[in-house]
Design an enzyme around this catalytic site. Structure first.
Site, PDB file in Angstrom:
ATOM      1  N   LYS A  32      50.362  38.213  36.575  1.00 38.24           N
ATOM      2  CA  LYS A  32      49.324  38.575  35.596  1.00 38.24           C
ATOM      3  C   LYS A  32      48.172  39.305  36.275  1.00 38.24           C
ATOM      4  O   LYS A  32      47.706  40.352  35.822  1.00 38.24           O
ATOM      5  CB  LYS A  32      48.768  37.326  34.912  1.00 38.24           C
ATOM      6  CG  LYS A  32      47.485  37.579  34.107  1.00 38.24           C
ATOM      7  CD  LYS A  32      46.980  36.319  33.438  1.00 38.24           C
ATOM      8  CE  LYS A  32      46.130  35.445  34.277  1.00 38.24           C
ATOM      9  NZ  LYS A  32      44.747  35.897  34.471  1.00 38.24           N
ATOM     10  N   ASP A  67      43.123  29.290  41.805  1.00 40.13           N
ATOM     11  CA  ASP A  67      43.972  29.197  40.610  1.00 40.13           C
ATOM     12  C   ASP A  67      45.063  28.139  40.736  1.00 40.13           C
ATOM     13  O   ASP A  67      45.830  27.930  39.795  1.00 40.13           O
ATOM     14  CB  ASP A  67      44.599  30.563  40.298  1.00 40.13           C
ATOM     15  CG  ASP A  67      43.548  31.606  39.923  1.00 40.13           C
ATOM     16  OD1 ASP A  67      43.859  32.806  39.954  1.00 40.13           O
ATOM     17  OD2 ASP A  67      42.404  31.213  39.626  1.00 40.13           O
TER      18      ASP A  67
END
Ligand code: EPZ
Length: 419
Positions: free
Chosen positions: A22, A306
């Site tokens: 992404k 993340d």
């Protein structure tokens, strides 16, 4: 609104295929705006965020064809260098259009992104850099207006920033003068962006280091045709490796670049797992006894922020005490109260989480607050005793492609139900 109903505990087995990244595809999609051409992107993950970016490219005038994990982006017809609040408020990465539009049209009007689930995320480094490159930048009605011819400059970021590095790189695409970016981000997603804009003729020295020397090309408006394969998503891969460790399951994680996960692999080995790295596959062999291992989330090649939430939930069933510190987002801990609802024992002091391992988690009703927080709750739920109901799963759909299908295919029991 959809929610997940998850039964645990489960054992996972077999192999999972990782999608494209992404955080690589989003800036690469915006880079296509910088110069009229036909761009074919392969290995594109099908996510809410890539769909939002397609919408944004179309409002700017691009034509976008979607064939599963391939995008064909035609930017020859772009004529509206603006990004509206409606789209930017749903996805901060929309702000990445500023650099490429300014580079092409010498003008760009982009909504200022608001805060996010865990606090203010300013874009002051981006704005300062464009001013240093000679643009006139003003804030009007919640919008950033950037205009003027850009020129060579030395740009130095106070802290390494993925977004600001990407935005400045894309502003250089049509600039035939040298820009030096100091304290640049070194993340693999930035290297993938560099590889892409090099195909557009940009010269880059220092790829993958904290100092980039960039010279763009004064173009003659001949259309260009480029094809590019997006790198695998190291954060999705890390999430599945931790899913295997927390359920004490053997798992093959395929279509990955192991080197992008070195620090995660190192930490999982310290937990007690065995890891086998092959060309594009990482195999995790679990440990029955999860050791407590401290982590400090930092810029690449440090431990990714993340994966911080996913690491916390793994540590919540370790056989001891551990700490997880986040130096990138000091307030990225909205998942802690939710994980404690699953029976974890986690406290927070400033930007450090203190985790006391418990023997087991128990199913409960919990709520997603952002992409990675929701991933940590799914990991907690597949390891927990009983049923977990996870609401607001639109967050997870922003960053994970078909996560419940992929997990169910390797042994999980997750149902998406309309609430
Ligand atoms: C990118 O965000 C990622 N998003 C984030 O992933 C990721 O957490 C982050 O990089 C760090 O790795 C995308 O790639 C779309 P930064 P970005 O600029 O670019 C401060 C996910 O879950 N800063 O590197 O916004 C900032 O507040 C998302 O996929 C300023 O102060 O992150 C932060 O503390 C979440 N001023 C730090 O720098 C600025 O102008 C790093 O932010 C820019 C950044």
């Amino acid at each position: 609104m959809d929610k997940f109903v998850i039964n645990g505990p489960v054992k996972l087995q077999g192999s999972v295929e990782i999608s494209g990244a992404k955080n690589a595809v989003l800036p690469i999609m915006t880079a296509c705006l910088a110069y009229p051409g036909i761009y074919t992107l392969n290995n594109v993950p099908v996510l809410r965020d890539t769909t939002t970016m397609v919408k944004l490219l179309k409002t700017i005038g691009a034509d976008v064809e979607i064939n599963n994990s391939q995008l064909v982006i035609d930017t020859r017809t772009c004529d509206n260098p603006e990004a509206p609040y409606e789209l930017v408020k749903t996805m901060r990465a929309s702000f990445y259009v500023l650099g490429p539009l300014l580079s092409r049209f010498k003008y760009s009007k982009v909504s200022l992104p608001g805060g996010c689930a865990w606090g203010p995320r300013p874009v002051d480094y981006h704005i300062k850099a464009f001013k240093e490159m000679g643009a006139k930048v003003t804030l009007r009605g919640g919008y950033i207006l950037a205009e003027g011819n850009l020129s060579g400059a030395v740009v130095e970021f106070e802290k390494s920033s993925v977004g600001a590095t990407g935005n400045v790189l894309m502003a250089c695409i049509n600039l035939n003068e040298e820009v030096i970016i100091k304290n640049a981000a070194m993340e693999p997603e930035i290297v993938d962006l560099c590889d892409f804009i090099e195909k557009m003729g940009v010269k880059i020295r220092g790829k993958g280091t904290s100092e980039l020397k960039v010279i763009g090309v004064e173009k003659n408006n001949n259309e260009i045709i480029i094809e590019h394969e997006i790198i695998p998503d190291r954060i999705e891969a890390g999430t599945f490796l931790i899913a295997a460790a927390i359920t004490k399951s053997k798992l093959d994680v395929c279509n990955v670049i192991p080197e992008h996960l070195s620090i995660v692999i190192e930490k999982l080995k310290k937990v007690g797992c065995d890891i086998i790295e092959n060309d594009k596959t990482i195999t995790l062999i679990p440990s029955d006894n999860i050791k407590p291992v401290n982590v400090i989330a930092d810029i690449y090649p440090g431990f990714p922020t993340d994966l911080q939430a996913q690491w916390i939930v793994l540590m919540s069933i370790s056989n001891g005490k551990s700490t997880v510190e986040d130096t990138i987002y000091i307030d990225r801990f909205s998942h802690i109260p939710e994980l404690n609802r699953l029976g974890a024992s986690i406290s927070l002091n400033d930007n450090i989480a203190y985790i006391e391992g418990v023997s087991s988690l128990y199913g409960a009703e919990v709520m997603s607050t952002d992409i990675r927080a929701s991933a940590s709750m799914i990991l907690g739920a597949i390891a927990a005793q009983g049923v977990t109901s996870l609401s607001r799963i639109y967050h997870i759909d922003r960053g994970y492609e078909n996560i419940e299908k992929k997990l169910n295919a390797i042994g999980a029991d997750i149902k998406r139900v309309n609430d």
